[in-house]
Design a protein around this motif. Structure first.
Motif, PDB file in Angstrom:
ATOM      1  N   THR A 209       0.844  -1.193   0.000  1.00  0.00           N
ATOM      2  CA  THR A 209       0.000   0.000   0.000  1.00  0.00           C
ATOM      3  C   THR A 209       0.882   1.247   0.000  1.00  0.00           C
ATOM      4  O   THR A 209       2.053   1.197   0.389  1.00  0.00           O
ATOM      5  N   ALA A 210       0.311   2.359  -0.399  1.00  0.00           N
ATOM      6  CA  ALA A 210       1.001   3.648  -0.323  1.00  0.00           C
ATOM      7  C   ALA A 210      -0.052   4.740  -0.263  1.00  0.00           C
ATOM      8  O   ALA A 210      -1.234   4.491  -0.516  1.00  0.00           O
ATOM      9  N   GLN A 211       0.393   5.914   0.097  1.00  0.00           N
ATOM     10  CA  GLN A 211      -0.497   7.069   0.071  1.00  0.00           C
ATOM     11  C   GLN A 211       0.292   8.214  -0.536  1.00  0.00           C
ATOM     12  O   GLN A 211       1.469   8.383  -0.201  1.00  0.00           O
ATOM     13  N   ASP A 212      -0.301   8.969  -1.434  1.00  0.00           N
ATOM     14  CA  ASP A 212       0.436  10.109  -1.978  1.00  0.00           C
ATOM     15  C   ASP A 212      -0.285  11.402  -1.635  1.00  0.00           C
ATOM     16  O   ASP A 212      -1.380  11.388  -1.065  1.00  0.00           O
ATOM     17  N   HIS A 213       0.370  12.501  -1.916  1.00  0.00           N
ATOM     18  CA  HIS A 213      -0.197  13.832  -1.675  1.00  0.00           C
ATOM     19  C   HIS A 213      -0.264  14.537  -3.019  1.00  0.00           C
ATOM     20  O   HIS A 213       0.753  14.959  -3.540  1.00  0.00           O
ATOM     21  N   LYS A 214      -1.473  14.656  -3.577  1.00  0.00           N
ATOM     22  CA  LYS A 214      -1.588  15.270  -4.907  1.00  0.00           C
ATOM     23  C   LYS A 214      -1.573  16.803  -4.871  1.00  0.00           C
ATOM     24  O   LYS A 214      -0.936  17.417  -5.723  1.00  0.00           O
ATOM     25  N   PRO A 215      -2.247  17.464  -3.897  1.00  0.00           N
ATOM     26  CA  PRO A 215      -2.258  18.929  -3.934  1.00  0.00           C
ATOM     27  C   PRO A 215      -0.862  19.530  -3.684  1.00  0.00           C
ATOM     28  O   PRO A 215      -0.053  18.955  -2.963  1.00  0.00           O
ATOM     29  N   VAL A 216      -0.613  20.676  -4.277  1.00  0.00           N
ATOM     30  CA  VAL A 216       0.716  21.280  -4.221  1.00  0.00           C
ATOM     31  C   VAL A 216       1.019  21.875  -2.840  1.00  0.00           C
ATOM     32  O   VAL A 216       2.177  21.981  -2.445  1.00  0.00           O
ATOM     33  N   GLY A 217      -0.037  22.271  -2.096  1.00  0.00           N
ATOM     34  CA  GLY A 217       0.185  23.039  -0.871  1.00  0.00           C
ATOM     35  C   GLY A 217       0.098  22.205   0.395  1.00  0.00           C
ATOM     36  O   GLY A 217      -0.538  21.147   0.435  1.00  0.00           O
ATOM     37  N   GLU A 218       0.731  22.716   1.452  1.00  0.00           N
ATOM     38  CA  GLU A 218       0.701  22.027   2.746  1.00  0.00           C
ATOM     39  C   GLU A 218      -0.725  21.939   3.269  1.00  0.00           C
ATOM     40  O   GLU A 218      -1.544  22.800   2.982  1.00  0.00           O
ATOM     41  N   GLY A 219      -1.007  20.868   4.018  1.00  0.00           N
ATOM     42  CA  GLY A 219      -2.371  20.622   4.469  1.00  0.00           C
ATOM     43  C   GLY A 219      -3.256  20.136   3.320  1.00  0.00           C
ATOM     44  O   GLY A 219      -4.476  20.179   3.404  1.00  0.00           O
ATOM     45  N   ASP A 220      -2.623  19.673   2.229  1.00  0.00           N
ATOM     46  CA  ASP A 220      -3.362  19.200   1.052  1.00  0.00           C
ATOM     47  C   ASP A 220      -4.296  20.270   0.505  1.00  0.00           C
ATOM     48  O   ASP A 220      -5.506  20.056   0.354  1.00  0.00           O
ATOM     49  N   THR A 221      -3.722  21.433   0.207  1.00  0.00           N
ATOM     50  CA  THR A 221      -4.480  22.552  -0.358  1.00  0.00           C
ATOM     51  C   THR A 221      -3.875  22.927  -1.708  1.00  0.00           C
ATOM     52  O   THR A 221      -2.753  22.554  -2.014  1.00  0.00           O
ATOM     53  N   GLY A 222      -4.656  23.700  -2.477  1.00  0.00           N
ATOM     54  CA  GLY A 222      -4.147  24.213  -3.751  1.00  0.00           C
ATOM     55  C   GLY A 222      -4.352  23.238  -4.886  1.00  0.00           C
ATOM     56  O   GLY A 222      -4.930  22.160  -4.710  1.00  0.00           O
ATOM     57  N   PRO A 223      -3.874  23.620  -6.080  1.00  0.00           N
ATOM     58  CA  PRO A 223      -4.118  22.797  -7.277  1.00  0.00           C
ATOM     59  C   PRO A 223      -3.452  21.430  -7.207  1.00  0.00           C
ATOM     60  O   PRO A 223      -2.440  21.258  -6.517  1.00  0.00           O
ATOM     61  N   ASN A 224      -4.028  20.468  -7.915  1.00  0.00           N
ATOM     62  CA  ASN A 224      -3.465  19.116  -7.950  1.00  0.00           C
ATOM     63  C   ASN A 224      -2.211  19.053  -8.819  1.00  0.00           C
ATOM     64  O   ASN A 224      -2.082  19.766  -9.810  1.00  0.00           O
ATOM     65  N   THR A 225      -1.309  18.166  -8.435  1.00  0.00           N
ATOM     66  CA  THR A 225      -0.073  17.928  -9.180  1.00  0.00           C
ATOM     67  C   THR A 225      -0.025  16.441  -9.509  1.00  0.00           C
ATOM     68  O   THR A 225      -0.938  15.690  -9.162  1.00  0.00           O
ATOM     69  N   GLY A 226       1.089  16.001 -10.093  1.00  0.00           N
ATOM     70  CA  GLY A 226       1.290  14.572 -10.279  1.00  0.00           C
ATOM     71  C   GLY A 226       1.542  13.854  -8.962  1.00  0.00           C
ATOM     72  O   GLY A 226       1.488  12.627  -8.893  1.00  0.00           O
ATOM     73  N   GLY A 227       1.814  14.589  -7.899  1.00  0.00           N
ATOM     74  CA  GLY A 227       2.111  13.997  -6.585  1.00  0.00           C
ATOM     75  C   GLY A 227       3.330  14.688  -5.986  1.00  0.00           C
ATOM     76  O   GLY A 227       4.352  14.801  -6.640  1.00  0.00           O
ATOM     77  N   MET A 228       3.195  15.186  -4.759  1.00  0.00           N
ATOM     78  CA  MET A 228       4.273  15.949  -4.110  1.00  0.00           C
ATOM     79  C   MET A 228       5.032  15.125  -3.081  1.00  0.00           C
ATOM     80  O   MET A 228       5.961  15.624  -2.433  1.00  0.00           O
ATOM     81  N   GLY A 229       4.636  13.873  -2.913  1.00  0.00           N
ATOM     82  CA  GLY A 229       5.312  13.020  -1.941  1.00  0.00           C
ATOM     83  C   GLY A 229       4.436  11.819  -1.667  1.00  0.00           C
ATOM     84  O   GLY A 229       3.256  11.802  -2.052  1.00  0.00           O
ATOM     85  N   ALA A 230       5.009  10.798  -1.045  1.00  0.00           N
ATOM     86  CA  ALA A 230       4.241   9.582  -0.764  1.00  0.00           C
ATOM     87  C   ALA A 230       4.909   8.812   0.355  1.00  0.00           C
ATOM     88  O   ALA A 230       6.058   9.097   0.716  1.00  0.00           O
ATOM     89  N   TYR A 231       4.179   7.843   0.895  1.00  0.00           N
ATOM     90  CA  TYR A 231       4.775   6.955   1.891  1.00  0.00           C
ATOM     91  C   TYR A 231       4.125   5.589   1.787  1.00  0.00           C
ATOM     92  O   TYR A 231       3.023   5.437   1.238  1.00  0.00           O
TER      93      TYR A 231
END
Ligand code: AMP
Ligand code: GLY
Length: 435
Positions: A209-231
């Motif tokens: 399993t994994a989880q990524d963070h698509k929004p560009v901003g901290e707290g998962d805010t702002g426009p979506n990206t390809g992914g800003m990080g994952a775990y």
């Protein structure tokens, strides 16, 4: 074996890094690759969507096995062309890649096989689509049918937002042909997680399993990206939830595709909503996630190459993979301005210093060497700093230690990658201390 990896992102760097370590790998090539991939493989200047170029290169250079990283060449049928030329490859053929390439196909398939997913309707006429939105009300989700580089989805909290999304996709041509048909979905509520499994058309081999963070901003805010990080792993998926994901979603998908004559070979990447009633499918991808692949490869102890070959050969039932008990977390360094416009050619320093931190690997995405051999940024997502740790908290702290050793004033990252998992671990620690 002579192996060609197709793609140029940090996902392909992680795949090349893992494949290069395999005793089965005699020669490794990557098309087109990047400055980091050049450490592991010979980079070939052929674009990932140049199907004729890739096929010709593979034939002329006696490539034994092609690993296709991104979705575009899969959906366009690179696999079918390679197979016709007698070259083995990892990934689905064009028919099976429709699971990612057409959201409408995926939703109809799930309906036929009772796979839990959001309620939906498909539209090619904008007025009918708008009438549906007015009848259903908000919140509601509007999706361009085809590939839109992760940008074709609007989770509309108001009816007006949904109507505007329909105008953009169907009248405004924002996603080109990919938006001429839309899928309108029920909005699901829960925590998201991704599940990865290899399939050989019949057997599956669960990955992780994994989880990524698509929004560009901290707290998962702002426009979506390809992914800003994952775990990985994703703490929201415990063993019981994993069993449900396999039984209710992954196995019926592999069996259903085979029964319909579209056997799925490759990696099935399920985007899931973990809801109160259980796992529900948000979307399928027919390839590894980026940056999820980076954390998966960091956690993998076994040689990945025989498993990729077994997926192509229908031999996955003979396989098992060993994983680190540790968690992995990665932080994406992106060019200032991303996902909007950004400068190219800015100098990057400190990658070696970052990698000198224990348990850290820096995977490259948009990097190149300039005329004098210095590392420069040429893309939006540029580096993916990946760390292992005993817990997500430990991996996070290790990753940011490495990030802080980079010297790239023209780049940025989110400082809160993994926050949900960190909050969960914190709550568990607190409960333990309180006894
Ligand atoms: P997708 O490209 O289909 O993964 O969608 C992008 C993001 O939109 C997902 O990661 C979810 O956060 C959100 N999303 C997509 N479909 C739904 C849905 N039916 N309900 C709630 N959120 C959704
Ligand atoms: N990280 C999201 C994706 O690869 O689609």
């Amino acid at each position: 074996m002579r192996i060609l990896v197709v793609g140029s992102g940090a996902r392909e760097h992680a795949l090349c890094w893992a494949i290069a370590a395999s005793p089965l790998c005699e020669a490794l090539y990557c098309a087109p690759g990047n400055a980091g991939i050049a450490r592991e493989a010979t980079c070939i200047n052929i674009a990932a969507d140049d199907l004729d170029g890739l096929l010709g290169y593979s034939q002329e250079n006696k490539i034994d096995f092609v690993v296709i990283g991104p979705e575009q060449p899969l959906v366009a049928g690179l696999g079918d062309q390679l197979a016709a030329a007698g070259i083995k490859y990892f990934g689905p053929d064009a028919a099976a890649a429709q699971l990612e390439g057409s959201k409408g196909f995926m939703k109809d398939f799930c309906a036929r096989h009772a796979i839990p997913t959001a309620g939906y309707a498909r539209f090619t006429d904008i007025e009918t689509a708008k009438a549906h939105v007015r009848a259903e009300g908000a919140p509601i989700v509007v999706k361009a049918d085809g590939l839109a580089a992760g940008k074709g989805v609007t989770v509309a909290l108001t009816e007006a937002e949904a109507l505007a999304a329909l105008d953009d996709a169907m009248a405004g041509g924002m996603f080109g042909a990919a938006g001429s048909e839309v899928v309108i979905e029920e909005c699901m509520v829960g925590e998201e997680a991704s599940y990865f499994a290899l399939s050989d058309g019949k057997n599956i081999l669960a990955l992780a399993t994994a989880q990524d963070h698509k929004p560009v901003g901290e707290g998962d805010t702002g426009p979506n990206t390809g992914g800003m990080g994952a775990y990985s792993p994703a703490p929201v998926v415990d063993a019981a939830m994993e069993a449900r994901i396999l039984d209710e979603i992954i196995r019926p998908t592999v069996a259903g595709m085979a029964a319909e004559g579209m056997a799925f070979r490759g990696v099935l990447y399920a985007g899931l909503m973990i809801t109160e009633t259980g796992p529900r499918l948000i979307e399928y991808n027919a390839r590894f996630g980026d940056p999820e692949c980076e954390v998966l490869m960091a956690r993998l102890k076994s040689d990945i190459l025989p498993a990729l070959i077994a997926s192509a050969d229908g031999q996955l039932d003979k396989f098992d993979l060993r994983w680190h008990d540790k968690a992995a977390l990665c932080v994406v360094m992106a060019a200032n301005g991303y996902p909007g416009s950004y400068a190219k050619g800015t100098a990057i320093d400190g990658v070696e210093a970052a990698e000198s931190e224990p348990d850290v690997t820096v995977f490259h995405a948009g990097t190149a060497r300039d005329d004098i051999g210095e590392l420069v940024a040429i893309g939006g997502r540029v580096l993916v700093v990946t760390a292992l740790g005993e817990t997500v908290v430990a991996a996070q702290s290790q990753a940011y230690k490495a990030v802080d050793r980079l010297d790239w004033p023209d780049g940025f990252c989110r400082r809160d990658i993994g926050w949900r998992a960190v909050a969960r671990e914190g709550a568990r620690e607190g409960a333990r201390e309180r006894g």
